[in-house]
Structure formats: structure tokens, C-alpha cells
Design a protein around this motif. Structure first.
Motif, PDB file in Angstrom:
ATOM      1  N   SER A 119       0.840  -1.206   0.000  1.00  8.75           N
ATOM      2  CA  SER A 119       0.000   0.000   0.000  1.00  8.75           C
ATOM      3  C   SER A 119       0.875   1.257   0.000  1.00  8.75           C
ATOM      4  CB  SER A 119      -0.922   0.018   1.231  1.00  8.75           C
ATOM      5  OG  SER A 119      -1.988  -0.889   1.055  1.00  8.75           O
ATOM      6  N   LEU A 120       1.948   1.189   0.748  1.00  7.23           N
ATOM      7  CA  LEU A 120       2.872   2.332   0.820  1.00  7.23           C
ATOM      8  C   LEU A 120       3.505   2.578  -0.549  1.00  7.23           C
ATOM      9  CD1 LEU A 120       3.876   4.192   3.057  1.00  7.23           C
ATOM     10  CD2 LEU A 120       5.613   2.502   3.625  1.00  7.23           C
ATOM     11  N   ARG A 121       3.921   1.497  -1.197  1.00  7.76           N
ATOM     12  CA  ARG A 121       4.561   1.612  -2.505  1.00  7.76           C
ATOM     13  C   ARG A 121       3.563   2.169  -3.524  1.00  7.76           C
ATOM     14  NH1 ARG A 121       6.066  -3.422  -3.164  1.00  7.76           N
ATOM     15  NH2 ARG A 121       7.762  -3.221  -1.686  1.00  7.76           N
ATOM     16  N   ARG A 122       2.357   1.611  -3.469  1.00  4.25           N
ATOM     17  CA  ARG A 122       1.342   2.063  -4.422  1.00  4.25           C
ATOM     18  C   ARG A 122       1.019   3.548  -4.177  1.00  4.25           C
ATOM     19  NH1 ARG A 122      -1.838  -1.695  -6.558  1.00  4.25           N
ATOM     20  NH2 ARG A 122      -1.524  -2.962  -4.712  1.00  4.25           N
ATOM     21  N   ALA A 123       0.897   3.910  -2.887  1.00  8.18           N
ATOM     22  CA  ALA A 123       0.543   5.301  -2.568  1.00  8.18           C
ATOM     23  C   ALA A 123       1.606   6.256  -3.109  1.00  8.18           C
ATOM     24  CB  ALA A 123       0.418   5.468  -1.057  1.00  8.18           C
ATOM     25  N   LEU A 124       2.852   5.893  -2.950  1.00  6.64           N
ATOM     26  CA  LEU A 124       3.921   6.793  -3.398  1.00  6.64           C
ATOM     27  C   LEU A 124       4.038   6.811  -4.913  1.00  6.64           C
ATOM     28  CD1 LEU A 124       6.972   6.551  -0.995  1.00  6.64           C
ATOM     29  CD2 LEU A 124       5.769   8.587  -1.756  1.00  6.64           C
ATOM     30  N   SER A 125       3.871   5.645  -5.526  1.00  8.56           N
ATOM     31  CA  SER A 125       4.099   5.632  -6.973  1.00  8.56           C
ATOM     32  C   SER A 125       2.890   6.181  -7.726  1.00  8.56           C
ATOM     33  CB  SER A 125       4.486   4.234  -7.461  1.00  8.56           C
ATOM     34  OG  SER A 125       3.531   3.313  -7.031  1.00  8.56           O
ATOM     35  N   ALA A 126       1.698   6.039  -7.150  1.00 11.82           N
ATOM     36  CA  ALA A 126       0.509   6.496  -7.880  1.00 11.82           C
ATOM     37  C   ALA A 126       0.224   7.974  -7.649  1.00 11.82           C
ATOM     38  CB  ALA A 126      -0.697   5.665  -7.467  1.00 11.82           C
ATOM     39  N   SER A 127       0.881   8.574  -6.666  1.00 13.18           N
ATOM     40  CA  SER A 127       0.505   9.948  -6.320  1.00 13.18           C
ATOM     41  C   SER A 127       1.342  10.957  -7.102  1.00 13.18           C
ATOM     42  CB  SER A 127       0.749  10.164  -4.837  1.00 13.18           C
ATOM     43  OG  SER A 127       2.129  10.080  -4.595  1.00 13.18           O
ATOM     44  N   GLY A 128       0.798  12.141  -7.209  1.00 14.51           N
ATOM     45  CA  GLY A 128       1.579  13.243  -7.771  1.00 14.51           C
ATOM     46  C   GLY A 128       2.368  13.903  -6.647  1.00 14.51           C
ATOM     47  N   ASP A 129       3.070  14.980  -6.993  1.00 15.77           N
ATOM     48  CA  ASP A 129       3.883  15.664  -5.984  1.00 15.77           C
ATOM     49  C   ASP A 129       3.038  16.387  -4.938  1.00 15.77           C
ATOM     50  OD1 ASP A 129       6.060  14.705  -7.247  1.00 15.77           O
ATOM     51  OD2 ASP A 129       6.591  16.576  -8.257  1.00 15.77           O
ATOM     52  N   ALA A 331      -0.809  17.285  12.231  1.00 15.96           N
ATOM     53  CA  ALA A 331      -0.766  16.541  10.974  1.00 15.96           C
ATOM     54  C   ALA A 331      -0.063  15.196  11.110  1.00 15.96           C
ATOM     55  CB  ALA A 331      -0.072  17.381   9.925  1.00 15.96           C
ATOM     56  N   VAL A 332      -0.470  14.296  10.252  1.00 18.17           N
ATOM     57  CA  VAL A 332       0.146  12.972  10.148  1.00 18.17           C
ATOM     58  C   VAL A 332       0.785  12.923   8.760  1.00 18.17           C
ATOM     59  CG1 VAL A 332      -0.333  10.496  10.142  1.00 18.17           C
ATOM     60  CG2 VAL A 332      -1.764  12.034  11.498  1.00 18.17           C
ATOM     61  N   SER A 333       1.880  12.229   8.617  1.00 17.81           N
ATOM     62  CA  SER A 333       2.543  12.103   7.317  1.00 17.81           C
ATOM     63  C   SER A 333       1.518  11.772   6.228  1.00 17.81           C
ATOM     64  CB  SER A 333       3.588  10.984   7.391  1.00 17.81           C
ATOM     65  OG  SER A 333       3.818  10.455   6.105  1.00 17.81           O
ATOM     66  N   THR A 334       1.505  12.564   5.162  1.00 21.63           N
ATOM     67  CA  THR A 334       0.545  12.313   4.079  1.00 21.63           C
ATOM     68  C   THR A 334       0.866  10.999   3.368  1.00 21.63           C
ATOM     69  OG1 THR A 334       1.913  13.711   2.676  1.00 21.63           O
ATOM     70  CG2 THR A 334      -0.059  14.717   3.631  1.00 21.63           C
ATOM     71  N   ILE A 335       2.114  10.587   3.430  1.00 19.38           N
ATOM     72  CA  ILE A 335       2.494   9.318   2.792  1.00 19.38           C
ATOM     73  C   ILE A 335       1.825   8.155   3.543  1.00 19.38           C
ATOM     74  CG2 ILE A 335       4.453   7.842   2.212  1.00 19.38           C
ATOM     75  CD1 ILE A 335       6.172  10.423   2.161  1.00 19.38           C
TER      76      ILE A 335
END
Ligand SMILES: Cc1ncc(COP(=O)(O)O)c(C=O)c1O
Length: 460
Positions: A119-129, A331-335
Motif C-alpha cells: 500500500s505504501l509503494r502504491r501510494a507513493l508511486s501512484a501519487s503526484g507531488d 498533521a500525520v505524514s501524508t504518505i
């Protein structure tokens, strides 16, 4: 190259000034034991000094015991003892029990690492900046959508993503909420007695006055609450902490009636609502009165305390005060939030909960069976849900300490009930069964068996 911020006094000369600055850094605690220093070449270049000057300063400090030079591993800060008063106050490292029956945390070894990682990998790779900006102060939009859908179907919460705020744990959420209520001139909060001690403490630090309301076999005493001037009440309706009772249907109705008639707020701490074993899950009180209830959920039991993710579903009237109070600091890390959103929407949280519910049910049954067989005078209650039960003891409160002393000697951990109480009440033990790793549970249970076999029957 390791960065180093040092405060050089030019009047001392180059070598002596550098030595002084490093000594000060070590004794003040700015440079901590084990921290690597830049190489002499790199530091000399950065300071514009001859390399020999830096080498000489390092050698002098090695000779004095401030630094250690390991061949091939550079130079680092030595473990220099500091005066006790200089040491920051930190919690002692927790004792490791061979039979760890302290309540409070799920089995860390069961954390779904590979699913979380994907999920972490997908979240980072699928997201924009955009993911890497400060983001919405309420939390990531996709997580709020995922949470709204999740708490709606799993807990019967009426949730709109616009009214959800994500926090780094329920304790944080409670502190912000208490501060927001204080800002609205609502400064009296009622808490259950017994309760988790640091929750009222967080409210007190936020400037609230605290009223205690007793709990009986049907949950919080709404008739007593009604005699207070509390503007809000913090409750654990699904599985009272620590007694484990569920708030009875008529008490739920009475609680909502109290909130409506007094303009009061119900703060529903649904910390372990996902774990229900014997009956159909009891839905959240929030579903009965979304405009009067602040619903609080957390991943601390369903996943792991270390993920520090919790959420409030707020009545419309409290959204702005809470968001304004939380702005810039909750805030919590958006990642992590994006990973959690993916984890929920892919059904991984549900699957993990299904698996863990079966595991914890077996553990709970094993603890109950052991106590029944070996110490029938110790009856565990509050066991229809959650990850812990309570054993009431007869006799004086000192009975708790006696048992806990024997438990310590057997390397068995559990919590005393009395630390949760404000008004005096019967002593007892709070026994959790979720902490041990899967492969350690059988031996933990054996430890518990050894402990209860040496307790005199009068312990119950
Ligand atoms: C009564 C109660 N509420 C809430 C929580 C969860 O708090 P947090 O999200 O701060 O870990 C716990 C966890 O131990 C708890 O026992």
C-alpha cells in the motif's frame, strides 16, 4: 560527509577553538554518543583550516575520551557520562515479560507488513507531488473518503468525509478536541470512572475541569452525568475501558437524550469496537445522534499503536473549531495517510481484522479456560469484546499489589485496576491477551498458569 553545526570562538585560535566547540557539543548533549563526525579532510575543507589542525584537534579529544576513532569507521562521539540533571526525562524501557498480559496493544508480530508495504509503494508511486505538501488540515481527502465508507459499514457511523479529521492517535485528537471545547467556553468534561488515567489528564492540561461519572454493569451512569454541569462526556460505549461492559441500549438512549437536552457533546472513544466475539457487533452511538456525538476511531488496536493513526467524525458545529485548533500541529505524514487509504479501500484492513478476530477469540477462550480450570475464584469479565478482560478481587486494594509482586517474580505482566479508578472501588486486575507474538502465546499462557497455581484461593 556528515553535517556538523559547531559554534567556533575565533578568539581561541583554530585548534583550541575547534576542540572547545566539540567539547561543549558533547557535554551539552548536542552531540550524542555514537554520532559520526565529518572526516578531517571534509571538515578542514569546510572550515578553511589546514587538515593537520583538524587532525590534531580530533587526536586531542580522543586522548581526553570525548571522541573515539575506529580504524576505517571514522571518528565518532564517545559515551561521556552526563550529570543526572542534564539527562532528559524519558520512560524507562518497558520490561520484557515472558507472559505479557498487559492490556493496550495488539500483537505486533501480526502487523501485515507486506500488505502495508505494498500500500505504501502504491501510494507513493501512484501519487503526484501534491502528496508531499502540507495538505488539508483535516487529512488527506482520499483517506477521509476511505474512512467515511469504512466506519459507515463497519461501525454504523454516519460519516461525511468533510467532517472527518485525521490525527496521530486518539490521545492527540482528544487533546485538540478538549482545547477546542475550552475555546468555545465549554470547560467541564465528564469522564467515566474507571477510565484510562491519561485521558482525563490530557483534558485537564487543555484547561478543562473534570467530573467523574461511575460505571456499572450497564455502562456509564447517565443519571449521575445528568447531575453534573458537564458540557461533554468521554465514553467507551462498545467496550468500557477497563471494565469491558457494553453500554446498554436504554443507557444509549438516555445518553443521547442527555446530550440533546443539555446541548452537550458525547465523545465516543471506539478504541476496540472492531473486536466483538459473542454477538453481532454493537454499532456506534454516533449513528443515533450524529449531531451530538464526536466519534473517535484509531488504528492502534486494529493495526498497531506505532502507526499513530486515528480519526474523529465530528458534528458539523465542531468541524471548524477543531480544524482551527489542530491547524499546523496535528498533521500525520501524508504518505502514511495515502498508504492507509489504499489499505482500507483494497479491503486489507477488513481482512486483517477478520484474521485477528479469530486469533484473539482463541486466545481469550484459552485464558478463560485456564482460569476456570486452575483458579476458578478469578473470574474474568468484560470479555465479549476487545483485547482484554477484568478480574475483580475481593479484599483490600493491597491485594492487587500482592498479586502483581508475585506476577513480576513469574515474569507475568498485567495491570492493576485501581490505577484506573478515581473513587475507591473493588481491586482487580486488567488482563490483556493480545500482546504476545503468535508463537509466544502458548508459553505465555503456561507462565500465567504457573502464576495462578501459586496464588492462594483467597486472592479472588
Ligand atoms: C481506552 C482507549 N482509548 C483509546 C485508545 C487508543 O489511543 P491512541 O489512538 O492514542 O493509541 C486506547 C489504546 O490503548 C485505549 O485503551
Amino acid at each position: 560527509m556528515f553535517d556538523l553545526l559547531i559554534d567556533l570562538d575565533p578568539s581561541r585560535g583554530r585548534q583550541a577553538g575547534l576542540e572547545d566547540a566539540l567539547r561543549r557539543g558533547v557535554t551539552s548533549g548536542q552531540l550524542t554518543a555514537g554520532a559520526r563526525l565529518p572526516s578531517t579532510r571534509a571538515l578542514a575543507k569546510e572550515l578553511g583550516y589546514a587538515r593537520a589542525t583538524v587532525v590534531a584537534a580530533y587526536e586531542q579529544l580522543v586522548a581526553e575520551g570525548f571522541l573515539v576513532a575506529a580504524h576505517g569507521a571514522g571518528t565518532s562521539i564517545a559515551a561521556v557520562p552526563r550529570a543526572p540533571a542534564d539527562r532528559p526525562r524519558v520512560d524507562r524501557p518497558p520490561r520484557r515479560y515472558l507472559g505479557d498480559f498487559r492490556p493496550g496493544e495488539p500483537d505486533r508480530s501480526s502487523f501485515p507488513r507486506s500488505e502495508w508495504m505494498s500500500s505504501l509503494r502504491r501510494a507513493l508511486s501512484a501519487s503526484g507531488d501534491d502528496l508531499l505538501g502540507y495538505g488539508d488540515p483535516r487529512g488527506l481527502e482520499e483517506l477521509r473518503h476511505a474512512l467515511a465508507a469504512y466506519v459507515g459499514r463497519a461501525r454504523g457511523v454516519v460519516a461525511n468525509p468533510e467532517r472527518i479529521v485525521v490525527f496521530g492517535g486518539f490521545a492527540n485528537a482528544l487533546a485538540v478536541l478538549a482545547e477546542a471545547l475550552r475555546g468555545l467556553e465549554r470547560h467541564m468534561i465528564a469522564v467515566e470512572d474507571p477510565a484510562l488515567p491519561f485521558h482525563p489528564e490530557l483534558c485537564r492540561r487543555a484547561g478543562m475541569d473534570i467530573e467523574r461519572v461511575p460505571v456499572d454493569a450497564e455502562g456509564v451512569r447517565v443519571d449521575v452525568l445528568a447531575q453534573t454541569s458537564a458540557a461533554a462526556v468521554l465514553v467507551t460505549p462498545a467496550h468500557q475501558y477497563p471494565l469491558g461492559v457494553a453500554l446498554a441500549a436504554r443507557r444509549r438512549t438516555a445518553l443521547v437524550a442527555w446530550a440533546r437536552s443539555t446541548d452537550g457533546w458525547i465523545i465516543e472513544d471506539d478504541y476496540d469496537g472492531e473486536f466483538r466475539y459473542d454477538r453481532q457487533p454493537i454499532g456506534a452511538v454516533q449513528g443515533l445522534a450524529p449531531e451530538r456525538v464526536v466519534y473517535g476511531g484509531t488504528a492502534s488496536k486494529s493495526l498497531a499503536a506505532g502507526v499513530h493513526l486515528a480519526w474523529l467524525v465530528l458534528p458539523q458545529a465542531l468541524v471548524e473549531p477543531v480544524v482551527e485548533t489542530a491547524r499546523w500541529r496535528a498533521a500525520v505524514s501524508t504518505i502514511e495517510q495515502a498508504a492507509f487509504a489504499d489499505f482500507i479501500t483494497r479491503g486489507r484492513l477488513d481482512r486483517h481484522l477478520r484474521q485477528m478476530r479469530a486469533v484473539y477469540r482463541r486466545r481469550r477462550d484459552a485464558v478463560i479456560a485456564l482460569l476456570r480450570a486452575q483458579a476458578p475464584w478469578l473470574t474474568m469479565t468484560g470479555i465479549a469484546a476487545g483485547l482484554h478482560g477484568t478480574v475483580e478481587l475481593s479484599g483490600p486494594v493491597s491485594r492487587e499489589a500482592e498479586i502483581l509482586r508475585v506476577a513480576e517474580a513469574h515474569s507475568v505482566g498485567m495491570h492493576p485496576l485501581s490505577v484506573h479508578r478515581h473513587a475507591p472501588g473493588p481491586p482487580g486486575l486488567v488482563i490483556g491477551y493480545s500482546r504476545p507474538a503468535g508463537h509466544e502465546f502458548t508459553s505465555a499462557l503456561e507462565r500465567l498458569g504457573q502464576l495462578v497455581s501459586v496464588l492462594p484461593p483467597s486472592s479472588g
